[in-house]
Design a protein around this motif. Structure first.
Motif, PDB file in Angstrom:
ATOM      1  N   LEU A  99      -9.799 -24.311  26.304  1.00 12.63           N
ATOM      2  CA  LEU A  99      -8.753 -23.903  27.236  1.00 12.63           C
ATOM      3  C   LEU A  99      -9.300 -23.290  28.525  1.00 12.63           C
ATOM      4  O   LEU A  99      -8.847 -23.614  29.623  1.00 12.63           O
ATOM      5  CB  LEU A  99      -7.818 -22.904  26.544  1.00 12.63           C
ATOM      6  CG  LEU A  99      -6.541 -22.512  27.258  1.00 12.63           C
ATOM      7  CD1 LEU A  99      -5.671 -23.726  27.526  1.00 12.63           C
ATOM      8  CD2 LEU A  99      -5.769 -21.512  26.400  1.00 12.63           C
ATOM      9  N   HIS A 159     -11.020 -23.027  20.481  1.00  8.65           N
ATOM     10  CA  HIS A 159      -9.779 -23.169  21.244  1.00  8.65           C
ATOM     11  C   HIS A 159      -9.929 -22.512  22.620  1.00  8.65           C
ATOM     12  O   HIS A 159      -9.561 -23.099  23.634  1.00  8.65           O
ATOM     13  CB  HIS A 159      -8.620 -22.560  20.458  1.00  8.65           C
ATOM     14  CG  HIS A 159      -7.285 -22.977  20.976  1.00  8.65           C
ATOM     15  ND1 HIS A 159      -6.125 -22.721  20.294  1.00  8.65           N
ATOM     16  CD2 HIS A 159      -6.895 -23.604  22.110  1.00  8.65           C
ATOM     17  CE1 HIS A 159      -5.092 -23.172  20.980  1.00  8.65           C
ATOM     18  NE2 HIS A 159      -5.546 -23.721  22.090  1.00  8.65           N
ATOM     19  N   GLU A 192      -0.578 -17.230  20.693  1.00 12.34           N
ATOM     20  CA  GLU A 192      -0.060 -17.060  19.332  1.00 12.34           C
ATOM     21  C   GLU A 192      -1.207 -17.038  18.324  1.00 12.34           C
ATOM     22  O   GLU A 192      -1.228 -16.200  17.417  1.00 12.34           O
ATOM     23  CB  GLU A 192       0.914 -18.184  18.987  1.00 12.34           C
ATOM     24  CG  GLU A 192       2.227 -18.084  19.718  1.00 12.34           C
ATOM     25  CD  GLU A 192       3.149 -19.251  19.441  1.00 12.34           C
ATOM     26  OE1 GLU A 192       2.870 -20.066  18.527  1.00 12.34           O
ATOM     27  OE2 GLU A 192       4.161 -19.366  20.147  1.00 12.34           O
ATOM     28  N   GLU A 215      -4.360 -30.268  22.064  1.00  5.66           N
ATOM     29  CA  GLU A 215      -3.487 -29.688  23.083  1.00  5.66           C
ATOM     30  C   GLU A 215      -4.145 -28.437  23.659  1.00  5.66           C
ATOM     31  O   GLU A 215      -4.780 -27.679  22.925  1.00  5.66           O
ATOM     32  CB  GLU A 215      -2.145 -29.316  22.452  1.00  5.66           C
ATOM     33  CG  GLU A 215      -1.386 -30.497  21.918  1.00  5.66           C
ATOM     34  CD  GLU A 215      -0.180 -30.813  22.760  1.00  5.66           C
ATOM     35  OE1 GLU A 215       0.190 -29.992  23.596  1.00  5.66           O
ATOM     36  OE2 GLU A 215       0.370 -31.897  22.570  1.00  5.66           O
ATOM     37  N   HIS A 216      -3.988 -28.226  24.921  1.00  7.53           N
ATOM     38  CA  HIS A 216      -4.547 -27.040  25.568  1.00  7.53           C
ATOM     39  C   HIS A 216      -3.416 -26.246  26.196  1.00  7.53           C
ATOM     40  O   HIS A 216      -3.254 -26.214  27.404  1.00  7.53           O
ATOM     41  CB  HIS A 216      -5.617 -27.444  26.581  1.00  7.53           C
ATOM     42  CG  HIS A 216      -6.776 -28.090  25.922  1.00  7.53           C
ATOM     43  ND1 HIS A 216      -7.022 -29.430  26.014  1.00  7.53           N
ATOM     44  CD2 HIS A 216      -7.723 -27.586  25.107  1.00  7.53           C
ATOM     45  CE1 HIS A 216      -8.089 -29.725  25.305  1.00  7.53           C
ATOM     46  NE2 HIS A 216      -8.534 -28.625  24.738  1.00  7.53           N
ATOM     47  N   ASP A 217      -2.675 -25.613  25.349  1.00  7.88           N
ATOM     48  CA  ASP A 217      -1.506 -24.852  25.752  1.00  7.88           C
ATOM     49  C   ASP A 217      -1.823 -23.368  25.590  1.00  7.88           C
ATOM     50  O   ASP A 217      -2.088 -22.900  24.479  1.00  7.88           O
ATOM     51  CB  ASP A 217      -0.327 -25.258  24.867  1.00  7.88           C
ATOM     52  CG  ASP A 217       0.949 -24.519  25.186  1.00  7.88           C
ATOM     53  OD1 ASP A 217       0.976 -23.717  26.151  1.00  7.88           O
ATOM     54  OD2 ASP A 217       1.935 -24.735  24.462  1.00  7.88           O
ATOM     55  N   GLU A 218      -1.793 -22.622  26.688  1.00  8.00           N
ATOM     56  CA  GLU A 218      -2.123 -21.200  26.619  1.00  8.00           C
ATOM     57  C   GLU A 218      -1.159 -20.441  25.717  1.00  8.00           C
ATOM     58  O   GLU A 218      -1.559 -19.499  25.034  1.00  8.00           O
ATOM     59  CB  GLU A 218      -2.150 -20.576  28.013  1.00  8.00           C
ATOM     60  CG  GLU A 218      -2.673 -19.164  27.995  1.00  8.00           C
ATOM     61  CD  GLU A 218      -2.902 -18.584  29.376  1.00  8.00           C
ATOM     62  OE1 GLU A 218      -2.669 -17.371  29.527  1.00  8.00           O
ATOM     63  OE2 GLU A 218      -3.301 -19.312  30.285  1.00  8.00           O
ATOM     64  N   THR A 219       0.086 -20.845  25.688  1.00  8.05           N
ATOM     65  CA  THR A 219       1.063 -20.177  24.826  1.00  8.05           C
ATOM     66  C   THR A 219       0.649 -20.282  23.361  1.00  8.05           C
ATOM     67  O   THR A 219       0.689 -19.293  22.619  1.00  8.05           O
ATOM     68  CB  THR A 219       2.467 -20.775  25.030  1.00  8.05           C
ATOM     69  OG1 THR A 219       2.828 -20.628  26.400  1.00  8.05           O
ATOM     70  CG2 THR A 219       3.492 -20.095  24.145  1.00  8.05           C
ATOM     71  N   TYR A 220       0.230 -21.463  22.933  1.00  7.98           N
ATOM     72  CA  TYR A 220      -0.217 -21.629  21.549  1.00  7.98           C
ATOM     73  C   TYR A 220      -1.479 -20.802  21.300  1.00  7.98           C
ATOM     74  O   TYR A 220      -1.624 -20.183  20.252  1.00  7.98           O
ATOM     75  CB  TYR A 220      -0.459 -23.102  21.224  1.00  7.98           C
ATOM     76  CG  TYR A 220      -0.983 -23.282  19.828  1.00  7.98           C
ATOM     77  CD1 TYR A 220      -0.151 -23.076  18.721  1.00  7.98           C
ATOM     78  CD2 TYR A 220      -2.309 -23.600  19.598  1.00  7.98           C
ATOM     79  CE1 TYR A 220      -0.636 -23.193  17.437  1.00  7.98           C
ATOM     80  CE2 TYR A 220      -2.805 -23.720  18.313  1.00  7.98           C
ATOM     81  CZ  TYR A 220      -1.967 -23.518  17.236  1.00  7.98           C
ATOM     82  OH  TYR A 220      -2.457 -23.625  15.959  1.00  7.98           O
ATOM     83  N   PHE A 221      -2.385 -20.787  22.278  1.00  3.06           N
ATOM     84  CA  PHE A 221      -3.599 -19.986  22.121  1.00  3.06           C
ATOM     85  C   PHE A 221      -3.257 -18.503  21.947  1.00  3.06           C
ATOM     86  O   PHE A 221      -3.824 -17.822  21.096  1.00  3.06           O
ATOM     87  CB  PHE A 221      -4.528 -20.169  23.325  1.00  3.06           C
ATOM     88  CG  PHE A 221      -5.710 -19.255  23.269  1.00  3.06           C
ATOM     89  CD1 PHE A 221      -6.793 -19.535  22.450  1.00  3.06           C
ATOM     90  CD2 PHE A 221      -5.734 -18.076  24.006  1.00  3.06           C
ATOM     91  CE1 PHE A 221      -7.873 -18.667  22.354  1.00  3.06           C
ATOM     92  CE2 PHE A 221      -6.806 -17.208  23.926  1.00  3.06           C
ATOM     93  CZ  PHE A 221      -7.882 -17.506  23.099  1.00  3.06           C
TER      94      PHE A 221
END
Length: 115
Positions: A12, A8, A34, A26-32
């Protein structure tokens, strides 16, 4: 979907040493963040060591490195070598965290002395 925290992070932020594999995730920093927050220490250390093998290299943002080391130290509070590694990372990324890095070194020294 990314299989590991390292995968991940590589998707990212990129990887200085290996090509970023094609990924439809998906490359969402917020999810990363978490995922990082709830990762175990081994997964976090694997990410740090694979993407930043020489401590000051790699494409992981400093904020991610700092958070990663903080989370690892919360899970492994009594490992002097890990504290020193985190301190070296803090020292190498600017003077803003020198006092925290020095405190980590003192804690590591105290743990070594007590052992």
């Amino acid at each position: 979907m990314h299989v590991t925290l390292t995968d991940h992070a590589r998707c990212l932020f990129g990887d200085e040493y290996r090509a970023t594999p094609p990924c439809a995730g998906e490359h969402d920093e917020t999810y990363f963040i978490e995922e990082l927050t709830f990762a175990d220490a081994d997964a976090i250390l694997a990410m740090l060591r694979e993407l930043c093998p020489y401590l000051v290299d790699g494409h992981l943002p400093v904020r991610i490195r700092n958070l990663a080391y903080r989370l690892v130290l919360l899970q492994r509070p009594d490992e002097p070598e890990l504290m020193r590694e985190a301190a070296r990372s803090l020292f190498s990324h600017g003077p803003d965290w020198d006092d925290i890095a020095a405190a980590l070194e003192r804690r590591a020294d105290a743990l070594d002395t007590a052992a």
